[in-house]
Design an enzyme around this catalytic site. Structure first.
Site, PDB file in Angstrom:
ATOM      1  N   THR A  17      37.618  41.112  37.281  1.00  0.00           N
ATOM      2  CA  THR A  17      38.104  41.779  38.494  1.00  0.00           C
ATOM      3  C   THR A  17      38.913  43.030  38.146  1.00  0.00           C
ATOM      4  OG1 THR A  17      38.242  39.602  39.503  1.00  0.00           O
ATOM      5  CG2 THR A  17      39.390  41.372  40.640  1.00  0.00           C
ATOM      6  N   LYS A  93      50.540  37.711  33.028  1.00  0.00           N
ATOM      7  CA  LYS A  93      51.884  37.136  33.258  1.00  0.00           C
ATOM      8  C   LYS A  93      52.057  35.798  32.546  1.00  0.00           C
ATOM      9  CE  LYS A  93      49.234  36.120  36.989  1.00  0.00           C
ATOM     10  NZ  LYS A  93      48.445  36.943  37.879  1.00  0.00           N
ATOM     11  N   GLY A 175      38.874  36.620  50.063  1.00  0.00           N
ATOM     12  CA  GLY A 175      39.079  37.057  48.681  1.00  0.00           C
ATOM     13  C   GLY A 175      40.537  37.173  48.290  1.00  0.00           C
ATOM     14  N   GLU A 178      41.747  32.522  44.884  1.00  0.00           N
ATOM     15  CA  GLU A 178      40.681  32.178  43.950  1.00  0.00           C
ATOM     16  C   GLU A 178      40.027  30.858  44.373  1.00  0.00           C
ATOM     17  OE1 GLU A 178      40.894  33.361  40.270  1.00  0.00           O
ATOM     18  OE2 GLU A 178      42.190  34.993  40.913  1.00  0.00           O
ATOM     19  N   ASP A 189      52.350  30.525  39.485  1.00  0.00           N
ATOM     20  CA  ASP A 189      52.069  31.952  39.273  1.00  0.00           C
ATOM     21  C   ASP A 189      53.324  32.778  39.563  1.00  0.00           C
ATOM     22  OD1 ASP A 189      49.873  34.298  39.280  1.00  0.00           O
ATOM     23  OD2 ASP A 189      51.216  34.603  40.985  1.00  0.00           O
ATOM     24  N   LYS A 193      55.935  35.129  37.008  1.00  0.00           N
ATOM     25  CA  LYS A 193      56.375  36.508  37.293  1.00  0.00           C
ATOM     26  C   LYS A 193      57.901  36.588  37.356  1.00  0.00           C
ATOM     27  CE  LYS A 193      52.087  37.408  39.751  1.00  0.00           C
ATOM     28  NZ  LYS A 193      51.436  37.262  41.056  1.00  0.00           N
ATOM     29  N   GLY A 290      44.590  42.441  43.398  1.00  0.00           N
ATOM     30  CA  GLY A 290      43.346  43.143  43.693  1.00  0.00           C
ATOM     31  C   GLY A 290      42.935  43.948  42.478  1.00  0.00           C
TER      32      GLY A 290
HETATM   33  N1  LIG Z   1      42.787  39.672  39.762  1.00  0.00           N
HETATM   34  C1  LIG Z   1      43.938  40.216  40.132  1.00  0.00           C
HETATM   35  O1  LIG Z   1      44.093  40.652  41.274  1.00  0.00           O
HETATM   36  C2  LIG Z   1      45.072  40.333  39.145  1.00  0.00           C
HETATM   37  C3  LIG Z   1      46.298  40.901  39.562  1.00  0.00           C
HETATM   38  C4  LIG Z   1      47.349  41.040  38.640  1.00  0.00           C
HETATM   39  C5  LIG Z   1      47.169  40.594  37.342  1.00  0.00           C
HETATM   40  N2  LIG Z   1      45.973  40.020  36.964  1.00  0.00           N
HETATM   41  C6  LIG Z   1      45.834  39.597  35.575  1.00  0.00           C
HETATM   42  O2  LIG Z   1      44.821  40.389  34.941  1.00  0.00           O
HETATM   43  C7  LIG Z   1      44.164  39.617  33.948  1.00  0.00           C
HETATM   44  C8  LIG Z   1      42.656  39.622  34.224  1.00  0.00           C
HETATM   45  O3  LIG Z   1      42.423  39.014  35.489  1.00  0.00           O
HETATM   46  P1  LIG Z   1      40.998  39.098  36.217  1.00  0.00           P
HETATM   47  O4  LIG Z   1      41.214  38.636  37.607  1.00  0.00           O
HETATM   48  O5  LIG Z   1      40.369  40.435  35.978  1.00  0.00           O
HETATM   49  O6  LIG Z   1      40.187  37.967  35.391  1.00  0.00           O
HETATM   50  P2  LIG Z   1      38.623  37.652  35.436  1.00  0.00           P
HETATM   51  O7  LIG Z   1      37.987  38.307  36.619  1.00  0.00           O
HETATM   52  O8  LIG Z   1      38.487  36.186  35.240  1.00  0.00           O
HETATM   53  O9  LIG Z   1      38.066  38.405  34.120  1.00  0.00           O
HETATM   54  C9  LIG Z   1      38.362  37.980  32.829  1.00  0.00           C
HETATM   55  C10 LIG Z   1      37.531  38.784  31.835  1.00  0.00           C
HETATM   56  O10 LIG Z   1      37.925  38.381  30.526  1.00  0.00           O
HETATM   57  C11 LIG Z   1      36.782  37.921  29.815  1.00  0.00           C
HETATM   58  N3  LIG Z   1      37.177  36.796  28.967  1.00  0.00           N
HETATM   59  C12 LIG Z   1      37.893  35.705  29.334  1.00  0.00           C
HETATM   60  N4  LIG Z   1      38.075  34.898  28.269  1.00  0.00           N
HETATM   61  C13 LIG Z   1      37.465  35.502  27.218  1.00  0.00           C
HETATM   62  C14 LIG Z   1      37.309  35.172  25.854  1.00  0.00           C
HETATM   63  N5  LIG Z   1      37.793  34.010  25.345  1.00  0.00           N
HETATM   64  N6  LIG Z   1      36.637  36.028  25.049  1.00  0.00           N
HETATM   65  C15 LIG Z   1      36.136  37.159  25.548  1.00  0.00           C
HETATM   66  N7  LIG Z   1      36.234  37.552  26.838  1.00  0.00           N
HETATM   67  C16 LIG Z   1      36.903  36.711  27.671  1.00  0.00           C
HETATM   68  C17 LIG Z   1      35.786  37.495  30.851  1.00  0.00           C
HETATM   69  O11 LIG Z   1      34.506  37.562  30.246  1.00  0.00           O
HETATM   70  P3  LIG Z   1      33.125  37.271  31.058  1.00  0.00           P
HETATM   71  O12 LIG Z   1      32.917  38.495  31.880  1.00  0.00           O
HETATM   72  O13 LIG Z   1      32.116  37.098  29.970  1.00  0.00           O
HETATM   73  O14 LIG Z   1      33.416  36.028  31.855  1.00  0.00           O
HETATM   74  C18 LIG Z   1      36.023  38.542  31.944  1.00  0.00           C
HETATM   75  O15 LIG Z   1      35.304  39.714  31.653  1.00  0.00           O
HETATM   76  C19 LIG Z   1      44.807  38.211  33.992  1.00  0.00           C
HETATM   77  O16 LIG Z   1      45.843  38.152  33.041  1.00  0.00           O
HETATM   78  C20 LIG Z   1      45.395  38.151  35.397  1.00  0.00           C
HETATM   79  O17 LIG Z   1      46.502  37.279  35.480  1.00  0.00           O
HETATM   80  C21 LIG Z   1      44.938  39.887  37.830  1.00  0.00           C
END
Ligand SMILES: NC(=O)c1ccc[n+]([C@@H]2O[C@H](COP(=O)([O-])OP(=O)(O)OC[C@H]3O[C@@H](n4cnc5c(N)ncnc54)[C@H](OP(=O)(O)O)[C@@H]3O)[C@@H](O)[C@H]2O)c1
Length: 410
Positions: A17, A93, A175, A178, A189, A193, A290
Site C-alpha cells: 500500500t 511503528k 478501506g 484491514e 497499534d 505510536k 493511506g
Molecule cells: N497502510 C497504511 O496506511 C500505513 C500507514 C502508516 C504506516 N504504515 C506502515 O508502512 C509499512 C508498510 O505498510 P503497507 O500497508 O504498505 O504494507 P503491505 O501493503 O502489506 O505491503 C508490504 C510489502 O512488503 C513486502 N514484504 C513483506 N514481508 C516481506 C519479506 N519478508 N520479504 C520481502 N518483502 C516483504 C510485501 O511483499 P509482497 O508484495 O510480495 O507481498 C509488500 O510488498 C508498515 O510498517 C505499516 O505499519 C502503513
C-alpha cells in the site's frame, strides 16, 4: 538527462500500500527534488516477497526506504543498511516501538539518519515537530488520536447509533480497516505510536510493553447516546504525560467535552495535542493513514535525508513508568427500578473517595439506568468502587466505565 554523479539512489523494501504509492511518487517529484537538492532521486531496486535481493539493492543504494512492516526481516535489514553507512527511512511503528533504542544507537554510532515521520499519524508532521520545533520546550503531556480506523468507527457509531460490529464492517468496506483489524481495534497499534511519541517528547526509553492499552470492541451504542446528553463525545485517546518524576503512557477510549481540541477530530483523521507550559498547547491534525498520504510523509523524510542532518539523540533520563493514574470516569449502570438505588451507589463511591460530578437517571422498569460522570480520582480507587458496585443486588448487568478527559492546559 541526468549523470550518475547527481543521482540519489533509493532502495525500496516493500511495494504494498505505502511502498507502491512511494514508487509512483518518486518519479512524479524527481524534477522538483533535483532543483531543491541538486540530486535526482531514482528507485534503484525494489524488494518484495517474490522479487529482488536485499544485498544487491543495498549495494546499489544511497538510502534505504523500509516499508515491509513487522519485526523480521525489517529489523535486520534496517540494521544492516545503517551499518553499511546508508540513511534509512521507515514507517514501521511496531519495529520502532520495540527496537527503537537499538536502532537509534546504531544510527548515531554510524553517523547515518533514521527517519520515521510516516510511523505515527501518517502525514501529520508530529515527529518533526517533537524532534525539531519543540526541542526547546519541556513537554508535560501529549494526547493523540493516532488510529484512524477506530476514530472512523467511533464517529460512525455516534453519528448513526450503529453497533461496533456494523461500524467495523463499514470501515472495512471503505478501506479504512484491514481484513484483520485486531491491532487497530484492541488499541495495540495506537500503543506502539504512543510509545514512539513518548520516547521523543520525554527523552526516555519507552517500550511498547510498558504502554497499557484498551480497545473499543466493548463500546455499546447506548454509551454514546447517553453520553451525548452529558455533552460528551468518545475517542480512542493515547496519552503520554509526566506525573511527578515519572511518566504514564496509555491508550484507552475516553470521553471528551466539546471544548477539547481533539473533540472535533472525526472520521479517519488523526490529531496530536502537545502541552507544555512554554507553548500552552499545539494541535496538529490530518489524514492518519493511506498509501499516498503515508508515502508523501516518507518522501518528505527522504528529501530531508538528502539535506542533512537530523538524528534522534540519546535518552537524557530514565523515567519510571507509572500504571496507576488519576482519571475522571463515565459510569453506566443498568439498575432495578426501585428507591434508594442512587443513594447506595453514591455511598460505595464515597467510601473510595469517588465524588460524582453529574448524573442522569433514564428509563423505567427493565430500562432503568443510572449514568454518571465522576470527578478525577486514582484509577485503582475507582475500579475498587466499581467491583463493589458490581456486587450490589439491584444491578441488572455488569457496570460499564469509560474515562473522561477533563480539559485543563498549561
Ligand atoms: N497502510 C497504511 O496506511 C500505513 C500507514 C502508516 C504506516 N504504515 C506502515 O508502512 C509499512 C508498510 O505498510 P503497507 O500497508 O504498505 O504494507 P503491505 O501493503 O502489506 O505491503 C508490504 C510489502 O512488503 C513486502 N514484504 C513483506 N514481508 C516481506 C519479506 N519478508 N520479504 C520481502 N518483502 C516483504 C510485501 O511483499 P509482497 O508484495 O510480495 O507481498 C509488500 O510488498 C508498515 O510498517 C505499516 O505499519 C502503513
Amino acid at each position: 538527462m541526468t549523470s550518475a554523479e547527481n543521482t540519489f539512489r533509493i532502495g525500496l523494501l516493500g511495494r504494498g500500500t505505502v511502498g507502491g504509492a512511494f514508487a509512483t511518487l518518486v518519479p512524479e517529484h524527481a524534477d522538483r527534488i533535483e532543483v531543491m537538492t541538486g540530486l535526482r532521486p531514482t528507485i534503484s531496486g525494489v524488494l518484495t516477497r517474490s522479487s529482488g535481493s536485499f544485498d544487491e539493492i543495498l549495494k546499489r543504494s544511497d538510502l534505504i526506504v523500509e516499508l515491509l512492516g513487522g519485526i523480521a526481516p525489517a529489523r535486520e535489514y534496517v540494521l544492516r543498511a545503517m551499518r553499511a553507512g546508508r540513511h534509512v527511512v521507515t514507517a514501521n511503528k511496531q519495529l520502532l516501538s520495540q527496537h527503537g533504542e537499538e536502532l537509534w544507537d546504531v544510527a548515531r554510532s554510524e553517523g547515518v539518519q533514521l527517519r520515521f515521520e510516516g510511523a505515527v499519524a501518517g502525514v501529520v508532521p508530529v515527529i518533526r515537530v517533537l524532534q525539531e520545533s519543540l526541542a526547546g520546550a519541556r513537554i508535560d503531556r501529549v494526547h493523540g488520536i493516532v488510529n484512524g480506523t477506530t476514530n472512523f468507527i467511533l464517529t460512525e457509531m455516534a453519528r448513526t447509533g450503529m453497533t461496533f460490529a456494523a461500524a467495523l464492517a463499514e470501515a472495512q468496506q471503505l478501506g479504512y480497516a484491514e481484513a484483520d483489524p485486531s491491532e487497530d481495534v484492541d488499541g495495540r497499534d495506537a500503543a506502539a505510536k504512543m510509545a514512539i511519541l513518548a520516547r521523543l517528547a520525554f527523552d526516555t526509553p519507552v517500550h511498547l510493553d510498558q504502554v497499557r492499552y484498551e480497545g473499543i470492541e466493548q463500546i455499546q451504542p447506548d454509551d454514546l447516546e447517553y453520553a451525548r446528553e452529558l455533552g460528551l463525545g468518545l475517542k480512542l485517546i493515547g496519552t503520554a504525560e509526566r506525573i511527578g518524576d515519572a511518566l504514564s503512557v496509555r491508550v484507552h477510549p475516553a470521553f471528551l467535552y466539546p471544548g477539547h481540541p481533539l473533540a472535533s477530530v472525526s472520521g479517519p483523521f488523526n490529531a496530536v495535542t502537545v502541552e507544555s507550559e512554554a507553548i500552552t498547547e499545539i494541535t496538529m491534525s490530518g489524514p492518519g493513514a493511506g498509501g499516498p498520504q503515508t508515502a508523501s510523509a516518507v518522501l518528505g523524510d527522504v528529501i530531508s535525508a538528502m539535506i542533512p542532518p537530523a538524528s534522534t539523540p540519546p535518552t537524557t533520563a530514565v523515567l519510571e513508568i507509572v500504571q496507576d493514574v488519576t482519571s475522571a470516569f463515565y459510569l453506566h449502570l443498568e439498575v432495578a427500578d426501585e428507591p434508594g438505588v442512587l443513594a447506595q451507589v453514591a455511598q460505595v463511591l464515597a467510601l473510595q473517595g469517588v465524588s460524582v460530578k453529574s448524573v442522569v437517571q433514564k428509563g423505567l422498569g427493565d430500562q432503568a439506568r443510572l449514568v454518571m460522570v465522576v470527578h478525577p480520582v486514582l484509577e485503582s480507587r475507582f475500579f475498587a468502587a466499581m467491583t463493589q458496585i458490581a456486587r450490589l443486588d439491584f444491578l441488572r448487568a455488569p457496570p460499564r466505565a469509560i474515562r473522561v478527559l477533563e480539559e485543563e492546559f498549561g
